[in-house]
Scaffold this active site. Sequence first.
Site, PDB file in Angstrom:
ATOM      1  N   SER A 144       0.830  -1.105   0.109  1.00  0.00           N
ATOM      2  CA  SER A 144      -0.035   0.061   0.040  1.00  0.00           C
ATOM      3  C   SER A 144       0.822   1.282   0.009  1.00  0.00           C
ATOM      4  CB  SER A 144      -1.041   0.016   1.256  1.00  0.00           C
ATOM      5  OG  SER A 144      -1.892   0.868   0.956  1.00  0.00           O
ATOM      6  N   ASP A 239      -9.736  -4.728  -4.780  1.00  0.00           N
ATOM      7  CA  ASP A 239      -9.181  -3.380  -4.468  1.00  0.00           C
ATOM      8  C   ASP A 239      -9.388  -2.285  -5.288  1.00  0.00           C
ATOM      9  OD1 ASP A 239      -7.660  -1.466  -3.119  1.00  0.00           O
ATOM     10  OD2 ASP A 239      -5.613  -2.560  -3.430  1.00  0.00           O
ATOM     11  N   HIS A 269      -8.062  -5.268  -0.764  1.00  0.00           N
ATOM     12  CA  HIS A 269      -6.734  -4.450  -0.294  1.00  0.00           C
ATOM     13  C   HIS A 269      -6.574  -5.108   1.226  1.00  0.00           C
ATOM     14  CE1 HIS A 269      -4.165  -1.131  -0.384  1.00  0.00           C
ATOM     15  NE2 HIS A 269      -4.213  -0.922   0.958  1.00  0.00           N
TER      16      HIS A 269
END
Length: 297
Positions: A144, A239, A269
């Site tokens: 991320s 995601d 995610h």
Amino acid sequence: MPFSSRVQAMGIQLVLGHMMARVHEDLRFTDLPGSTETLRVETGAGAVTCAVYRPSEPAGAPAPVYVNFHGGGFVVARPEQDDHICRYMAAKAGCVVVNVDYAVAPQQQFPVPVTQAYDVTAWVAANGGANGWDGSRLAVGGHSAGANLTAAVCRLARDRGTFSPRVQIIDSAPLDQLADPAGKRSLIAKPLLSPQLMRIFTDAYVPDRADRADPLVSPGLADDLAGLPPALVITAEHDRLRDEGDAYAKALEAAGVPVTHRVFEGVDHYFTHTGPVPTAKEAFDLMATTLRTALGD
């Protein structure tokens, strides 16, 4: 940065900080060695603490090294959320892992985290002899926000010519922070990342909208990707960040960068932390194999 945005970001730190430290029980890998020591590395934006993980079966020669940047939207300072990943990579890829506790927003904004991430990686590359790793065999990666920093570090390394990562691991990265998050779609009704949460993250980290097109903030908007290190790009099917990750993999490949791109199906995610466990372990095996291959003699 508006006061209300700063308060929101600090609230997110308190709420999500505890949540993000909770990794699925079957992904904690407590049977593998944990962090053995901490380092304090001086950077151009302040000192940074790093946790060091070492291979369970060290070879005769110094092991290669992997620099890891955790996620958290540039707002949550929880490097321990990646403890399981660091344990796994040290044990299965046979490398020393340096887990970086970089500064986060709203207390520290762009470019501070980028400066710290780059300077720590440059230090790791240059100081292997005194610390028991081979800095010439170096990789960098993250999840991320940490994957965004990975892309920035690799870009700066290419432009400055100071060190050359053998591979970069980009897992579920935000790569376009200029686009409206509301336009980032998911295949499921309630994905983990909401547009509101994403706006809080971006407003905290990059309050000046003019900076959001900077390739160190939005690597996916850059048009000069040639010469970057080989990449493993991981995206998750559900995601909201999947499309920009997929596009970045294609752009790297078009620029002549060797790319392995894997879309993990049926997951959102943060699946490498919350599961499903079999899919997360499959991702870890892919990362470890990538590191072992790239960092071999």
